[in-house]
Design an enzyme around this catalytic site. Structure first.
Site, PDB file in Angstrom:
ATOM      1  N   PHE A  24      47.735  36.872  49.536  1.00  0.00           N
ATOM      2  CA  PHE A  24      48.018  37.029  48.110  1.00  0.00           C
ATOM      3  C   PHE A  24      47.182  36.113  47.231  1.00  0.00           C
ATOM      4  O   PHE A  24      46.943  34.949  47.551  1.00  0.00           O
ATOM      5  CB  PHE A  24      49.502  36.731  47.818  1.00  0.00           C
ATOM      6  CG  PHE A  24      50.460  37.687  48.473  1.00  0.00           C
ATOM      7  CD1 PHE A  24      50.071  38.986  48.810  1.00  0.00           C
ATOM      8  CD2 PHE A  24      51.766  37.303  48.736  1.00  0.00           C
ATOM      9  CE1 PHE A  24      50.955  39.868  49.396  1.00  0.00           C
ATOM     10  CE2 PHE A  24      52.660  38.180  49.331  1.00  0.00           C
ATOM     11  CZ  PHE A  24      52.259  39.459  49.665  1.00  0.00           C
ATOM     12  N   GLU A  26      46.458  35.705  42.648  1.00  0.00           N
ATOM     13  CA  GLU A  26      47.145  35.893  41.367  1.00  0.00           C
ATOM     14  C   GLU A  26      47.232  37.386  40.997  1.00  0.00           C
ATOM     15  O   GLU A  26      48.185  37.807  40.348  1.00  0.00           O
ATOM     16  CB  GLU A  26      46.416  35.061  40.300  1.00  0.00           C
ATOM     17  CG  GLU A  26      47.188  34.725  39.069  1.00  0.00           C
ATOM     18  CD  GLU A  26      48.665  34.372  39.256  1.00  0.00           C
ATOM     19  OE1 GLU A  26      49.494  35.023  38.589  1.00  0.00           O
ATOM     20  OE2 GLU A  26      48.991  33.476  40.057  1.00  0.00           O
ATOM     21  N   GLY A  27      46.234  38.173  41.414  1.00  0.00           N
ATOM     22  CA  GLY A  27      46.252  39.619  41.140  1.00  0.00           C
ATOM     23  C   GLY A  27      47.465  40.286  41.778  1.00  0.00           C
ATOM     24  O   GLY A  27      48.190  41.063  41.133  1.00  0.00           O
ATOM     25  N   HIS A  28      47.715  39.969  43.058  1.00  0.00           N
ATOM     26  CA  HIS A  28      48.901  40.523  43.737  1.00  0.00           C
ATOM     27  C   HIS A  28      50.180  40.079  43.025  1.00  0.00           C
ATOM     28  O   HIS A  28      51.104  40.854  42.835  1.00  0.00           O
ATOM     29  CB  HIS A  28      48.992  40.012  45.181  1.00  0.00           C
ATOM     30  CG  HIS A  28      47.908  40.491  46.094  1.00  0.00           C
ATOM     31  ND1 HIS A  28      46.959  39.649  46.617  1.00  0.00           N
ATOM     32  CD2 HIS A  28      47.639  41.721  46.599  1.00  0.00           C
ATOM     33  CE1 HIS A  28      46.144  40.333  47.400  1.00  0.00           C
ATOM     34  NE2 HIS A  28      46.527  41.597  47.411  1.00  0.00           N
ATOM     35  N   LYS A 140      41.705  47.420  39.760  1.00  0.00           N
ATOM     36  CA  LYS A 140      40.387  47.074  40.323  1.00  0.00           C
ATOM     37  C   LYS A 140      39.981  48.180  41.302  1.00  0.00           C
ATOM     38  O   LYS A 140      38.849  48.610  41.331  1.00  0.00           O
ATOM     39  CB  LYS A 140      40.420  45.725  41.045  1.00  0.00           C
ATOM     40  CG  LYS A 140      39.058  45.380  41.655  1.00  0.00           C
ATOM     41  CD  LYS A 140      39.020  43.973  42.189  1.00  0.00           C
ATOM     42  CE  LYS A 140      39.822  43.819  43.457  1.00  0.00           C
ATOM     43  NZ  LYS A 140      39.200  44.528  44.611  1.00  0.00           N
ATOM     44  N   GLN A 144      41.223  54.330  44.118  1.00  0.00           N
ATOM     45  CA  GLN A 144      42.444  54.347  44.937  1.00  0.00           C
ATOM     46  C   GLN A 144      43.648  54.735  44.078  1.00  0.00           C
ATOM     47  O   GLN A 144      44.496  55.530  44.494  1.00  0.00           O
ATOM     48  CB  GLN A 144      42.653  52.970  45.560  1.00  0.00           C
ATOM     49  CG  GLN A 144      44.019  52.758  46.181  1.00  0.00           C
ATOM     50  CD  GLN A 144      44.100  51.466  46.966  1.00  0.00           C
ATOM     51  OE1 GLN A 144      43.639  51.389  48.091  1.00  0.00           O
ATOM     52  NE2 GLN A 144      44.696  50.432  46.406  1.00  0.00           N
ATOM     53  N   SER A 177      40.992  39.513  47.665  1.00  0.00           N
ATOM     54  CA  SER A 177      41.077  38.723  48.904  1.00  0.00           C
ATOM     55  C   SER A 177      39.681  38.522  49.489  1.00  0.00           C
ATOM     56  O   SER A 177      39.420  37.529  50.170  1.00  0.00           O
ATOM     57  CB  SER A 177      41.958  39.442  49.926  1.00  0.00           C
ATOM     58  OG  SER A 177      43.208  39.715  49.354  1.00  0.00           O
TER      59      SER A 177
HETATM   60  O1  PAF Z   1      44.765  48.129  47.992  1.00  0.00           O
HETATM   61  C1  PAF Z   1      45.194  47.785  49.111  1.00  0.00           C
HETATM   62  O2  PAF Z   1      45.488  46.622  49.385  1.00  0.00           O
HETATM   63  C2  PAF Z   1      45.332  48.832  50.198  1.00  0.00           C
HETATM   64  O3  PAF Z   1      44.329  49.791  50.094  1.00  0.00           O
HETATM   65  C3  PAF Z   1      46.726  49.485  50.262  1.00  0.00           C
HETATM   66  C4  PAF Z   1      47.055  50.217  48.974  1.00  0.00           C
HETATM   67  C5  PAF Z   1      47.773  48.406  50.516  1.00  0.00           C
HETATM   68  C6  PAF Z   1      46.775  50.496  51.395  1.00  0.00           C
HETATM   69  O4  PAF Z   1      46.516  49.909  52.624  1.00  0.00           O
END
Ligand code: PAF
Length: 273
Positions: A24, A26-28, A140, A144, A177
């Site tokens: 983790f 700060e973004g998370h 970011k 996705q 990360s």
């Molecule tokens: O963005 C991520 O960390 C990954 O692609 C995710 C969404 C957890 C899927 O494994």
């Protein structure tokens, strides 16, 4: 995990979910704080998903620190930290995958074959296990975010997908990360992604509209920084990701750049003012 979610749902509470691969930053934590605001309970998963990494990619090297992550999750007030094992997620005999065909093709999809199939498959599995009402994803990973939003819509999952703005270091570098792969010298060069996005916005503000020459200028700007290698610089439609030639409406500028061995991505919506 499923029993907990079913119980919480029966009690009428809403579950927010933040899927992550851990380590983790700060973004998370920003995603988690946002998710907490939006629901009664918060589930965060940590799973470094092997099927979204190519054979030459950094699956083995991907940074991991479960004890630190667990401490940070507790500080935020995460209700459940879900950390499944790879063997449980993909037992022998596993053979079902899900693919979001068009949105997965360009940008990272073209450079990382199978990546979004892996992401879509693991997210669908995690959604089925966690049963959230909503899930928060960082912008970011803009492609996705679009892929997951489409997946949820197309397969009627009934989960609200919330996009969270990119969280940046003070000098503009998007938090990731993978920034831990950067040496101090590479870390200095890595600011070129954000600076390139600002440069593009500036040029468009000054009247530039033709994407191809602007793309060349942005590429030259990035390459003027040491340790950089461009994977892609693309102007595209922010919903379909189709390439854009003329910047006449808000246009996504998406970047993927190797700085040393770290492959960094970033993006911005460039607006002709
Ligand atoms: O963005 C991520 O960390 C990954 O692609 C995710 C969404 C957890 C899927 O494994």
């Amino acid at each position: 995990m499923r029993a907990w979610s079913e119980r919480v749902r029966q009690d009428g509470a809403r579950i927010a979910f933040v899927p992550t691969m851990g380590y983790f930053h700060e973004g998370h934590l920003a995603l988690m704080r946002k998710a907490k605001e939006l629901a009664d309970k918060l589930v965060v998963s940590i799973f470094v998903n092997p099927i979204q990494f190519g054979p030459q990619e950094d699956f083995a090297a991907y940074p991991r620190d479960l004890n630190r992550d667990a401490r940070l999750a507790e500080e935020i007030g995460v209700d459940v930290l879900f950390v499944p094992e790879a063997q449980k997620m993909y037992p022998s005999g596993f053979q079902t995958y899900v693919e979001v065909s068009e949105l997965s093709k360009p940008l990272c999809g073209a450079r990382r074959p199978g990546h979004f199939r892996g992401v879509a498959t693991v997210c669908l599995k995690l959604f089925n296990i966690v049963k959230p009402h909503l899930a928060v994803f960082g912008l970011k990973d803009y492609q996705q975010f679009l892929v997951i939003r489409r997946l949820v819509e197309d397969l009627n999952l009934g989960i609200e997908i919330v996009g969270h703005p990119i969280v940046r270091e003070e000098d503009g570098l998007a938090m990731s990360s993978r920034n831990t792969y950067l040496s101090p010298e590479e870390r200095k060069s890595a600011t070129c992604l954000y600076k390139a996005l600002c440069l593009a916005q500036e040029k468009v503000k000054e009247g530039a509209r033709e994407a191809p020459p602007l793309k060349k200028e942005i590429e030259a700007f990035i390459l003027s920084y040491p340790y950089t290698r461009i994977d892609y610089v693309e102007f595209c439609h922010p919903e379909t990701l189709e390439p854009v030639k003329e910047i006449s409406s808000p246009t996504l500028l998406a970047l993927a750049v190797f700085v040393g061995r770290a492959r960094l991505i970033d993006n911005a919506l460039i607006k002709p003012l």
